[in-house]
Write a protein that holds these residues in place. Structure first.
Motif, PDB file in Angstrom:
ATOM      1  N   VAL A  10      -3.579 172.558 116.238  1.00 35.80           N
ATOM      2  CA  VAL A  10      -4.554 172.462 115.485  1.00 35.80           C
ATOM      3  C   VAL A  10      -6.148 172.390 117.126  1.00 35.80           C
ATOM      4  N   PHE A 418      -8.068 170.207 102.177  1.00 32.54           N
ATOM      5  CA  PHE A 418      -7.065 168.717 102.916  1.00 32.54           C
ATOM      6  C   PHE A 418      -6.125 168.488 101.873  1.00 32.54           C
ATOM      7  N   TYR A 421      -3.100 170.334 103.258  1.00 35.57           N
ATOM      8  CA  TYR A 421      -3.338 170.067 104.991  1.00 35.57           C
ATOM      9  C   TYR A 421      -1.235 170.275 105.726  1.00 35.57           C
ATOM     10  N   PRO A 422      -1.116 169.998 105.157  1.00 32.72           N
ATOM     11  CA  PRO A 422       0.316 169.632 106.249  1.00 32.72           C
ATOM     12  C   PRO A 422       1.090 171.310 105.731  1.00 32.72           C
ATOM     13  N   TRP A 436       2.509 163.723 106.714  1.00 30.93           N
ATOM     14  CA  TRP A 436       1.237 163.338 106.915  1.00 30.93           C
ATOM     15  C   TRP A 436       0.909 162.739 107.904  1.00 30.93           C
ATOM     16  N   LEU A 439       0.583 163.101 110.759  1.00 31.72           N
ATOM     17  CA  LEU A 439      -1.582 163.530 111.073  1.00 31.72           C
ATOM     18  C   LEU A 439      -2.230 162.724 111.447  1.00 31.72           C
ATOM     19  N   THR A 440      -1.856 161.295 111.102  1.00 30.68           N
ATOM     20  CA  THR A 440      -2.651 160.395 111.460  1.00 30.68           C
ATOM     21  C   THR A 440      -2.751 159.860 112.803  1.00 30.68           C
ATOM     22  N   PRO A 443      -4.100 164.546 115.592  1.00 28.50           N
ATOM     23  CA  PRO A 443      -4.958 164.529 115.248  1.00 28.50           C
ATOM     24  C   PRO A 443      -5.778 164.645 114.398  1.00 28.50           C
ATOM     25  N   VAL A 444      -5.522 162.878 114.415  1.00 27.52           N
ATOM     26  CA  VAL A 444      -6.730 161.608 113.170  1.00 27.52           C
ATOM     27  C   VAL A 444      -7.679 162.699 113.116  1.00 27.52           C
ATOM     28  N   THR A 447      -8.282 165.549 110.665  1.00 26.95           N
ATOM     29  CA  THR A 447      -7.277 164.792 109.936  1.00 26.95           C
ATOM     30  C   THR A 447      -8.599 164.062 108.869  1.00 26.95           C
ATOM     31  N   LEU A 450     -11.628 166.365 107.495  1.00 28.38           N
ATOM     32  CA  LEU A 450     -10.946 166.864 106.428  1.00 28.38           C
ATOM     33  C   LEU A 450     -11.150 166.239 105.639  1.00 28.38           C
ATOM     34  N   ALA A 451     -10.710 165.064 105.725  1.00 25.76           N
ATOM     35  CA  ALA A 451     -11.217 163.675 104.232  1.00 25.76           C
ATOM     36  C   ALA A 451     -12.317 163.945 103.975  1.00 25.76           C
TER      37      ALA A 451
END
Length: 475
Positions: A10, A418, A421-422, A436, A439-440, A443-444, A447, A450-451
């Protein structure tokens, strides 16, 4: 290993530039006062919520200390328990070597010799040796086993059972690939050969021999407070992500206890293993730079043994300088896209070496500022795209359908990024399993960015399609 798990990828994606190197004045002698002064500056510049550190030299602890607070508001001290994630691997390897010293395990015999339950769909697994497990050259890979199933296991025996449908990514011994499975299998080996549960075996074989009373595998005996994740520069308390905690990342310890461990790893103080076994632990295979829970890194012309760890709300790094007998460890109750613990450790190494340390900091802040600005830009473009969708539709009414479709696909690229993403992060991590939920955590900010970009693209595409249909109906 400077970075572990997802952090290495990341950071590379968001241009995580470190802060400028800043000299801190004349070089000070390596005293507790000098170390405290440097760590206070490092804590201020990085903004870490809590940090502990220890420096050792040969058979003594030079200084162990803590700064900041935990998520419950308690001061962080040298005795504050913290998770050390993949730093645990060096402890697991040491436990295996105690069995080697006793003649109960031979490194170059197959793991199945000691663990008949270790079976996989791939017949090559029967040839994996104990040494290959510890050197991460076994062929085991996140890409070819069901990592989700292993993380749902509640015991090491259940963990091995979850591996049975899996295969290998290559011939045992052919290549190096970082995979936590190696060390969880090694933990089960310790458990079976020793005859006691892995946490008990570790306590008796490693922690107890060194007087590490504040250390344990798992958090039933020594429980750390919840840690933090950084969200666009703000530290937010998070409960640690559940998952299997075995030989690959289960150790909870303190800076004070790590001082005893580092002294032992430098070859001084009470031994955990024989001198010969200690040398084996620290010697990578030919052509490699990873040896049984330790990676080789050259810092300022010196070869250090280093390993770091990240467990979503905790980050840690340890290092030993075999040439000088110095040992270093930095632990934080937080995690972000930029690994500040490694930067702090480099400053301690410089201080011990008589060089002027640079004050770390700015990497996390810069990275997350860039991401915040990117997210705001995406919001602005999304609003603009929706507001101008009528004009866009009128200009394209009557044009070739393929051209209009192509223009719509362009704004949907962030949606595709997105949605996968994973998968693409896993690809960039050479197949490491990424979920997922993971990723919260640290890297939030990425994340969220990208969202936001995906929502902006989706809103623009939906508005354009709606307006395009309206224009077509009007005609």
């Amino acid at each position: 290993m400077r970075k572990t798990f997802l952090a290495a990828v990341v950071v590379s994606l968001v241009v995580a530039a470190p802060g400028p190197a800043r000299g801190d004045g004349p070089v000070a002698a390596l005293t507790p006062t000098a170390i405290d002064g440097y760590l206070r500056k490092a804590a201020d510049s990085t903004g870490l919520p809590g940090m502990s550190a220890v420096v050792t030299h040969r058979d003594r602890v030079v200084h162990a200390t803590g700064l900041g607070r935990d998520a419950s508001g308690r001061p962080v001290t040298a005795d504050t328990p913290m998770r050390v994630a993949s730093v645990s691997k060096s402890f697991t390897a040491a436990a295996v070597m105690t069995l080697v010293d006793e003649g109960r395990v031979v490194l170059d015999r197959p793991v199945a010799t000691y663990l008949p339950e270790f079976r996989m769909a791939d017949p090559r697994a029967a040839r994996i040796t104990v040494r290959q497990l510890l050197n991460q050259t076994s062929g085991l890979s996140d890409r070819t086993v069901d990592i989700g199933a292993t993380q749902r296991a509640t015991t090491l025996a259940g963990y091995l059972a979850a591996l049975r449908p899996g295969t290998l990514a290559g011939e045992p011994g052919a290549r190096w690939e970082y995979c936590n499975v190696n060390y969880d299998v090694a933990a089960r080996l310790v458990e079976v050969v020793d005859g006691r549960d892995f946490p008990v075996a570790m306590r008796e074989r490693v922690f107890g021999r060194l007087g590490m009373a504040g250390s344990a595998v798992g958090d039933r005996v020594v429980r750390p407070a919840d840690g933090f994740v950084s969200v666009y520069g703000a530290w937010v308390p998070r409960t640690e992500l559940p998952g299997f905690r075995g030989g690959a990342g289960g150790v909870v310890t303190t800076a004070s206890d790590l001082g005893r461990w580092l002294i032992s790893q430098a070859g001084y103080g009470p031994p955990v293993v024989t001198p010969g076994s200690l040398a084996v632990l620290h010697e990578p295979p030919r052509g490699a730079d990873y040896a049984m829970g330790w990676g080789e890194e050259v810092v300022a012309g010196r070869k250090l043994l280093v390993h770091s760890g990240n467990l979503f709300t905790y980050t840690a790094v340890q290092a030993v300088d075999p040439a000088t007998g110095f040992g270093f460890a930095v632990l934080t109750n937080s995690a972000s896209l930029h690994d500040d613990t490694y930067d702090v450790l480099l400053g301690l190494v410089a201080l011990a070496d008589g060089r002027r340390p640079t004050t770390p900091g700015g990497g996390r802040q810069t990275t997350e500022l860039i991401l915040a600005l990117t997210a705001l830009t995406a919001v602005g473009l999304g609003i603009l795209g929706v507001r101008r969708s009528g004009r866009w539709a009128r200009r394209r009414a009557g044009r070739a359908g393929w051209w209009t479709a192509l223009r719509l696909v362009g704004v949907l690229v962030p949606v595709a990024v997105f949605a996968t993403y994973p998968q693409w992060v896993s690809f960039l991590m050479n197949g490491r399993a990424v979920t997922w939920a993971q990723l919260t955590y640290f890297p939030v900010p990425l994340t969220i960015t990208l969202a936001v970009a995906a929502v902006a693209g989706l809103a623009t595409a939906a508005a354009r399609l709606t307006r395009l249909r309206s224009v077509g109906s009007a005609r």
